[in-house]
Enzyme design. Structure first.
Site, mmCIF file in Angstrom:
data_model
loop_
_atom_site.group_PDB
_atom_site.id
_atom_site.type_symbol
_atom_site.label_atom_id
_atom_site.label_comp_id
_atom_site.label_asym_id
_atom_site.label_seq_id
_atom_site.Cartn_x
_atom_site.Cartn_y
_atom_site.Cartn_z
ATOM 1 N N GLN A 120 -74.278 -1.655 -122.492
ATOM 2 C CA GLN A 120 -76.223 -1.603 -123.341
ATOM 3 C C GLN A 120 -76.069 -3.139 -123.359
ATOM 4 O OE1 GLN A 120 -75.816 1.423 -126.400
ATOM 5 N NE2 GLN A 120 -73.282 0.340 -126.190
ATOM 6 N N THR A 178 -82.299 -8.923 -130.039
ATOM 7 C CA THR A 178 -81.525 -8.242 -130.054
ATOM 8 C C THR A 178 -81.612 -6.660 -129.312
ATOM 9 O OG1 THR A 178 -80.156 -6.663 -131.851
ATOM 10 C CG2 THR A 178 -82.090 -7.600 -132.575
ATOM 11 N N ILE A 179 -80.072 -6.270 -129.375
ATOM 12 C CA ILE A 179 -80.605 -4.735 -128.578
ATOM 13 C C ILE A 179 -80.683 -4.235 -129.797
ATOM 14 C CG2 ILE A 179 -79.310 -5.497 -125.925
ATOM 15 C CD1 ILE A 179 -76.901 -3.893 -127.823
ATOM 16 N N ASP A 180 -80.050 -4.559 -130.979
ATOM 17 C CA ASP A 180 -80.242 -3.399 -132.231
ATOM 18 C C ASP A 180 -82.097 -3.373 -133.188
ATOM 19 O OD1 ASP A 180 -77.461 -4.310 -131.617
ATOM 20 O OD2 ASP A 180 -77.762 -5.270 -133.275
ATOM 21 N N GLY A 225 -75.182 -12.536 -130.485
ATOM 22 C CA GLY A 225 -74.637 -11.071 -129.401
ATOM 23 C C GLY A 225 -75.799 -11.646 -128.320
ATOM 24 N N MET A 252 -73.626 1.559 -129.911
ATOM 25 C CA MET A 252 -74.560 0.105 -130.278
ATOM 26 C C MET A 252 -75.570 -0.122 -131.573
ATOM 27 S SD MET A 252 -73.280 -3.002 -128.502
ATOM 28 C CE MET A 252 -71.075 -3.489 -128.134
HETATM 29 O O1 F6P Z 1 -75.884 -7.488 -132.372
HETATM 30 C C1 F6P Z 1 -75.531 -6.934 -131.122
HETATM 31 C C2 F6P Z 1 -74.322 -6.320 -131.051
HETATM 32 O O2 F6P Z 1 -73.936 -5.495 -130.045
HETATM 33 C C3 F6P Z 1 -74.565 -5.004 -132.139
HETATM 34 O O3 F6P Z 1 -74.981 -3.829 -131.739
HETATM 35 C C4 F6P Z 1 -72.618 -4.799 -132.441
HETATM 36 O O4 F6P Z 1 -72.643 -3.444 -133.284
HETATM 37 C C5 F6P Z 1 -72.775 -6.168 -132.161
HETATM 38 O O5 F6P Z 1 -73.532 -7.537 -131.201
HETATM 39 C C6 F6P Z 1 -70.990 -6.608 -131.690
HETATM 40 O O6 F6P Z 1 -70.879 -7.698 -131.783
HETATM 41 P P1 F6P Z 1 -69.684 -8.662 -130.887
HETATM 42 O O7 F6P Z 1 -70.563 -8.599 -129.835
HETATM 43 O O8 F6P Z 1 -68.947 -10.148 -132.081
HETATM 44 O O9 F6P Z 1 -68.608 -8.072 -130.984
#
Ligand code: F6P
Length: 363
Positions: A287, A137-139, A15, A181
């Site tokens: 986000q 990563t934002i996570d 992402g 997220m």
């Molecule tokens: O890893 C970053 C993130 O935004 C997570 O917080 C979220 O669960 C996921 O990616 C969403 O994934 P995608 O961009 O594939 O919809």
């Protein structure tokens, strides 16, 4: 003696997030300007590597991108080991990726990505690619680093959302549930919940009991506080769901937020139990968008320049982590396949509990 690295490829995978361009800029400017190493930009992640979608970048290409959100290189969630084919089948294309690496004349590949990217990078490394990775990563769930760039920006945006929910929650005397997220980790929700003054913070690391959350909201009502803000991580599960899954011996899959996701479920439960009008907001991709905060720009620049230094010294096979305020190379073997969860005794959780914030497991 490590071989001299003359040309690197750089790609972004997984992402997107704020800070990617700041990191690309730091790697590019330092490699070219300081060390005379040639840089090729590889487009659209690992698929772009396999398809050789790449071009040599000049110093000028790295100017004017510091404040930009997203990634100028494009990204994708493809895995070389399991590439999706046009007919829907999957193929292991690791050897094709290695061939492209050689065809492009690369001596090292810099991969900017999250947990999945660390795994893909390790597989490529085992196949013979010299790799350096950066934590994006934002996570904030990459193992081995205290922080990843993108996280601070996401927390800032989520905090502002909570701030804005306060006035409308109070005006209508409602419960406001905000789904944030974070995939399977609760870092964004915990940090933004604390910064924004949420009344309940629900994270995957602490399975919640809806009755307990409801009781904490009723208690607020008894004290004259007729509204409540509940920050919920998308990866949360209730105690009952976790126990059920344990009994069956299955792992809980990520909930599909596009229908009724975690926020929606929590909001429905809280209305049912308390009878208080409840509204739900899913902050979603907001986000991940827009310009990075100063903290993320600094972090991205520090790990990016450190990566260039390692490359100039011929040191590969590392994630450039941030540990205790210092950039530190951590072997990819140690990082890949692990996840950085919020420890349940984390100081932010202790502070939240001391502030009377409900964490979902006790009133
Ligand atoms: O890893 C970053 C993130 O935004 C997570 O917080 C979220 O669960 C996921 O990616 C969403 O994934 P995608 O961009 O594939 O919809």
């Amino acid at each position: 003696m490590p071989r001299k690295i003359r040309r690197i490829g750089i790609l972004t995978a997984g992402g997107d997030c704020p800070g990617l361009n700041a990191a690309i800029r730091a790697v590019g400017k330092t490699c070219i300007g300081e060390f005379g190493i040639e840089v090729m930009g590889i487009h659209d992640g690992f698929r772009g590597l396999i398809e050789k979608k790449a071009n040599v970048m000049a110093l000028d290409d790295f100017s004017g991108i510091l404040t930009l959100g997203g990634t100028i290189l494009g990204t994708g969630r493809d895995k070389p080991e399991k590439m999706q084919m046009p007919d829907g089948s999957c193929r292991n294309m690791t050897s094709e990726a290695l061939q492209s690496y050689h065809d492009l004349g690369l001596n090292c590949l810099v991969c900017l990505g999250g947990g999945g990217t660390q795994k893909n990078a390790l597989n490529l490394m085992k196949a013979g690619v010299n790799i350096v990775t950066l934590p994006k990563t934002i996570d904030n769930d990459i193992w081995g680093t205290d922080l990843s760039f993108g996280f601070d920006t996401a927390v800032t945006i989520a905090t502002e959302a909570i701030d804005r929910l306060h006035s409308t929650a109070e005006s209508h005397q409602r419960i406001m549930v905000l789904e944030l997220m974070g995939n399977r980790s609760g870092w964004i929700t915990l940090a933004a919940g604390l910064a924004g003054g949420a009344d309940a913070i629900l994270i995957p690391e602490i399975p919640y009991d809806p009755e307990i959350v409801a009781e904490s909201i009723r208690n607020r009502g008894r004290r004259g506080r007729k509204f409540s803000i509940v920050a919920v991580a998308e990866g949360c599960y209730s105690r009952a769901e976790v126990q059920k899954a344990k009994k069956k011996g299955v792992e809980l899959a990520k909930r599909e937020s596009r229908t009724c996701g975690t926020g929606c479920l929590v909001a429905t439960e809280l209305t049912r139990i308390t009878g208080i009008e409840t509204r739900e907001t899913v902050l979603g991709y907001i986000q991940r968008g827009g310009t990075p905060t100063a903290a993320d720009r600094i972090l991205a620049t520090r790990v990016g320049t450190k990566a260039a230094e390692l490359i100039a010294q011929g040191k590969t096979g590392y994630l450039v982590a941030m540990r205790g305020g210092k950039c530190k190379p951590v072997p990819l073997e140690d990082v890949a396949g692990k996840r950085n969860e919020v420890p349940t005794d984390h100081p932010m959780i202790e502070s939240a509990r001391l502030m009377g914030i409900c964490m979902g497991d006790e009133v």
